[in-house]
Design a protein around this motif. Structure first.
Motif, mmCIF file in Angstrom:
data_model
loop_
_atom_site.group_PDB
_atom_site.id
_atom_site.type_symbol
_atom_site.label_atom_id
_atom_site.label_comp_id
_atom_site.label_asym_id
_atom_site.label_seq_id
_atom_site.Cartn_x
_atom_site.Cartn_y
_atom_site.Cartn_z
ATOM 1 N N THR A 227 113.932 35.444 84.926
ATOM 2 C CA THR A 227 115.084 35.671 85.802
ATOM 3 C C THR A 227 115.990 36.816 85.356
ATOM 4 O OG1 THR A 227 116.344 33.990 84.594
ATOM 5 C CG2 THR A 227 115.119 33.258 86.548
ATOM 6 N N ALA A 228 115.654 37.497 84.259
ATOM 7 C CA ALA A 228 116.471 38.636 83.831
ATOM 8 C C ALA A 228 116.497 39.690 84.937
ATOM 9 C CB ALA A 228 115.918 39.225 82.536
ATOM 10 N N LYS A 229 117.658 40.307 85.165
ATOM 11 C CA LYS A 229 117.840 41.233 86.269
ATOM 12 C C LYS A 229 117.267 42.607 85.932
ATOM 13 C CE LYS A 229 120.059 38.087 88.533
ATOM 14 N NZ LYS A 229 119.386 37.366 89.644
ATOM 15 N N GLY A 230 116.568 43.171 86.894
ATOM 16 C CA GLY A 230 115.980 44.492 86.723
ATOM 17 C C GLY A 230 115.192 44.874 87.947
ATOM 18 N N ALA A 231 114.403 45.946 87.840
ATOM 19 C CA ALA A 231 113.626 46.407 88.990
ATOM 20 C C ALA A 231 112.400 47.179 88.516
ATOM 21 C CB ALA A 231 114.475 47.300 89.892
ATOM 22 N N VAL A 232 111.380 47.162 89.339
ATOM 23 C CA VAL A 232 110.180 47.961 89.093
ATOM 24 C C VAL A 232 110.517 49.414 89.389
ATOM 25 C CG1 VAL A 232 107.809 48.404 89.825
ATOM 26 C CG2 VAL A 232 108.643 46.049 89.645
ATOM 27 N N VAL A 233 110.237 50.297 88.426
ATOM 28 C CA VAL A 233 110.509 51.724 88.632
ATOM 29 C C VAL A 233 109.230 52.543 88.696
ATOM 30 C CG1 VAL A 233 112.800 51.594 87.596
ATOM 31 C CG2 VAL A 233 110.817 52.093 86.143
ATOM 32 N N PHE A 234 108.103 51.904 88.428
ATOM 33 C CA PHE A 234 106.806 52.601 88.522
ATOM 34 C C PHE A 234 105.711 51.567 88.663
ATOM 35 C CE2 PHE A 234 102.903 54.204 86.571
ATOM 36 C CZ PHE A 234 102.707 55.359 87.329
ATOM 37 N N ARG A 235 104.678 51.935 89.411
ATOM 38 C CA ARG A 235 103.526 51.053 89.589
ATOM 39 C C ARG A 235 102.270 51.910 89.745
ATOM 40 N NH1 ARG A 235 105.051 48.703 94.051
ATOM 41 N NH2 ARG A 235 105.855 46.759 93.141
ATOM 42 N N ASN A 236 101.217 51.571 89.026
ATOM 43 C CA ASN A 236 99.895 52.149 89.279
ATOM 44 C C ASN A 236 98.865 51.032 89.231
ATOM 45 O OD1 ASN A 236 99.432 51.645 86.549
ATOM 46 N ND2 ASN A 236 99.378 53.788 85.933
ATOM 47 N N GLN A 237 97.589 51.376 89.112
ATOM 48 C CA GLN A 237 96.538 50.359 89.175
ATOM 49 C C GLN A 237 96.464 49.524 87.905
ATOM 50 O OE1 GLN A 237 96.024 53.410 88.294
ATOM 51 N NE2 GLN A 237 94.387 53.547 86.773
ATOM 52 N N MET A 238 97.226 49.914 86.857
ATOM 53 C CA MET A 238 97.170 49.203 85.581
ATOM 54 C C MET A 238 98.403 48.334 85.306
ATOM 55 S SD MET A 238 94.263 49.759 84.296
ATOM 56 C CE MET A 238 94.551 48.997 82.721
ATOM 57 N N PHE A 239 99.560 48.778 85.781
ATOM 58 C CA PHE A 239 100.769 48.042 85.402
ATOM 59 C C PHE A 239 101.930 48.375 86.324
ATOM 60 C CE2 PHE A 239 101.375 52.156 83.488
ATOM 61 C CZ PHE A 239 102.750 52.363 83.450
ATOM 62 N N GLU A 240 102.923 47.503 86.274
ATOM 63 C CA GLU A 240 104.247 47.787 86.809
ATOM 64 C C GLU A 240 105.183 47.977 85.625
ATOM 65 O OE1 GLU A 240 104.456 45.329 91.022
ATOM 66 O OE2 GLU A 240 105.006 44.296 89.157
ATOM 67 N N LEU A 241 106.062 48.975 85.706
ATOM 68 C CA LEU A 241 107.048 49.176 84.657
ATOM 69 C C LEU A 241 108.394 48.678 85.172
ATOM 70 C CD1 LEU A 241 107.476 50.286 81.798
ATOM 71 C CD2 LEU A 241 108.245 52.427 82.843
ATOM 72 N N ILE A 242 108.936 47.675 84.485
ATOM 73 C CA ILE A 242 110.207 47.069 84.872
ATOM 74 C C ILE A 242 111.308 47.603 83.964
ATOM 75 C CG2 ILE A 242 111.484 44.913 85.138
ATOM 76 C CD1 ILE A 242 108.723 43.523 85.418
ATOM 77 N N GLN A 243 112.358 48.146 84.578
ATOM 78 C CA GLN A 243 113.558 48.515 83.825
ATOM 79 C C GLN A 243 114.589 47.419 84.045
ATOM 80 O OE1 GLN A 243 115.508 52.141 85.010
ATOM 81 N NE2 GLN A 243 117.167 51.916 83.515
#
Length: 601
Positions: A227-243
């Motif tokens: 539940t920590a607040k943040g957002a996905v800033v990048f996505r490709n076929q391997m991963f999502e990067l959450i900031q």
């Protein structure tokens, strides 16, 4: 007369409930047969010891019988003597009209036998005592068996332990007083609920018996987990990067990127606010990015370490730098993701790149010379079967990893839950950690074989080098400042093996921390709980035992000490950053979409 009528009515109602439960069991039995018939025959190499090991063991026993028959006879006579003594003690107690075992203060405590009837009832006491005698006889026979290599003996001991756990009397209705008592108290209702639970698990697992450990309806990722607040800033076929969203007015200049293992999902670091390492790091004033890996299916068959590094690690580091406006990041790798972080750092050193300022390794192996409790699963018979499996399917189904980890702790993760669920009729508990444990992921075919062959079996990274992406990578190529956290009772990445890998790294700036507890609890150990302590000591050199002898024990979590180490390498404080930027805008809210995916093929 009224009392007799009441008793007759109660007896009639009880009998009616019993007949109803028997009818429900008949219907459930039909579903049970159908569920069992749905089980597909698996590769024999994944189901038990290979024929070579059984042949070696058989020959060792036969050789011992021929060359040292006195030893074999002595062991057998000892077993007979203990069994006969038990029988005579039982007869003595019964002849005196009572039965009570004298308490022994040094008797090992086993929660399976906590019911008083195991101590006071002649039948159950006899069953338990004979089981204990037989179990110890089997362990001793394996320990004293000559003619096997230490590695083969370790494997035989593991499988002997599996047999001992399987045949515990608590695993069977007729010899489990808890289950029998509850069945009588509930007029058979507990057995019906147990059968319902068994059928449910069999249908969910396509005929494979492996109990569900946590209530699957009690938790929802993004609602009461992660539940920590943040957002996905990048996505490709391997991963999502959450900031993750800043909670302080200022943050350290250098961002932090965490690479969790892709064997499980990342939210072990964010189960709930009280024990969330993710939230704690943000609250200390860091710009935090966390990788959420894609759960692979058959289309990822050719995905290996090359892809994880190129499209995963290197890309995540580049995006974190771009979003934060920095040239470098600090990085954390957990378990297999720590191993891969070390490979990435070795590769970057070969290429003369320096986008990582410091690295932290959680429960990470880079030297696989001692495979510990995983020895039975890393010899060729088992690995050959894994390779056949991934060649046929394109990936290693999460079921196999779940089953492997469960049977390493069979009493606690297989038979104990099975007894509670199938014989006592209890629902699985609402336990967030066990829910996460069951929310496992698949592994790509190529990466699985690279890991098992090149790293585990050949120990390439710390031996002759691990060939990858046109380079020969060695653990000594890791030269930047590092901090490693290992866990004292970790059965997945044994702390002494983790220590040996850190010793071989080429870094001049090394810190090693040994946490109490195991692979998960030793890492997810928030300061507020004051639950597990840790050891801090000199630079990690020499042997792990010598290091621990020189180290100092500290009460409480290692998190604050690590943060103090990290802050010295994280730069000055700057105004808190917004989520994303023009090139990498914030999209889906944390925890993203990949972590919610359920992939079955």
């Amino acid at each position: 007369m009224a009392r007799d009528e009441t008793e007759e009515r109660d007896t009639g109602e009880s009998l009616e409930r019993l007949n109803q439960n028997l009818a429900r069991m008949e219907e459930l039995s039909k579903r049970l047969v159908a569920a069992l018939s749905a089980r597909k025959p698996g590769d024999a190499g994944l189901e038990g010891p290979g024929q070579e090991l059984m042949l070696k063991t058989g020959m060792a026993i036969w050789q011992e019988a021929l060359t040292n028959p006195a030893k074999l006879m002595e062991r057998q006579v000892s077993y007979w003597s203990q069994t006969l003594t038990q029988y005579m003690e039982l007869q003595k107690e019964l002849s005196q009209g009572h039965f009570a075992l004298p308490a022994t203060e040094d008797a090992p405590q086993d929660k399976r036998f906590s019911n008083p009837l195991w101590q006071t009832h002649p039948f159950f006491h006899t069953i338990k005592t004979q089981y204990m005698i037989s179990a110890e006889a089997m362990r001793s026979a394996v320990a004293e068996l000559d003619g096997l290599s230490p590695r083969d003996k370790k494997k035989v001991a593991f499988f002997a332990g599996q047999i001992i756990d399987l045949f515990a009397p608590t695993n069977y209705l007729a010899t489990n007083p808890d289950a029998l008592e509850k069945a009588v108290q509930t007029d058979g209702e507990s057995l019906v609920k147990g059968l319902e639970n068994l059928v449910r698990d069999l249908e969910a697992r396509h005929g494979e018996i492996l109990p569900v450990l946590a209530d699957p309806t009690a938790f929802h990722v993004g609602e009461n987990l992660a539940t920590a607040k943040g957002a996905v800033v990048f996505r490709n076929q391997m991963f999502e990067l959450i900031q993750y969203a800043a909670t302080t007015e200022k943050v350290h200049q250098t961002p932090l990127v965490i690479f969790p293992p892709w064997i499980n999902k990342f939210y072990i670091l964010d189960l709930k606010p009280q024990n969330s390492l993710i939230q704690w790091i943000v609250d200390q004033g860091y710009t935090l990015f966390v990788v959420s890996w894609k759960n692979p299916d058959a289309s990822y068959a050719e995905t290996g370490f090359e892809t994880y590094i190129e499209d995963g690690y290197l890309k995540a580091i580049d995006v974190a730098c771009a979003v934060s406006g920095q040239d470098q990041v600090n990085a954390v790798g957990y378990c297999v993701a720590g191993t891969t972080l070390a490979l990435t750092l070795a590769l970057k050193a070969k290429r003369g790149q320096a986008r990582v300022k410091s690295a932290t390794f959680f429960t990470t192996l880079s030297d696989f010379s001692d495979q510990g409790e995983f020895t039975p699963f890393l010899d060729s018979d088992f690995v050959d079967a894994i390779e056949r499996q991934v060649e046929a399917e394109g990936y290693l189904d999460s079921h196999y990893m779940s089953k492997t980890f469960s049977y390493l702790r069979a009493k606690d993760l297989v038979y104990g839950p099975a007894v509670r669920s199938y014989m006592l009729g209890e629902p699985p508990p609402a336990f967030d950690l066990l829910f996460w444990n069951g929310d496992s992921t698949n592994l790509p075919g190529k990466m699985t074989v690279q890991y098992l062959r090149g790293l585990c079996q050949d120990n390439g990274f710390s031996a002759d080098g691990f060939a990858l992406m046109g380079e020969k990578l060695h653990v000594s190529d890791v030269r930047l400042p590092i901090c490693a956290i290992a866990c004292e009772t970790d059965h997945i990445a044994a702390w002494k093996d983790s220590f040996l890998g850190i010793v071989q790294m080429g870094s001049k700036d090394k810190t090693f921390i040994l946490s109490e507890s195991g692979h998960i609890a030793g890492i997810v150990n928030p300061p507020a709980k004051k639950k597990y302590g840790h050891w801090r000591g000199p630079e990690p050199i020499g042997t792990p035992d010598a290091w621990k002898e020189a180290a100092t024990y500290h009460e409480g979590s290692w998190w604050p000490h690590w943060e103090a180490w990290l802050s010295k390498r994280a730069g000055k404080k700057v105004p808190a950053r917004a989520l994303g930027n023009e090139s990498y805008p914030a999209t889906d809210p944390a925890p993203g979409s990949y972590v919610r995916e359920i992939v079955t093929g």
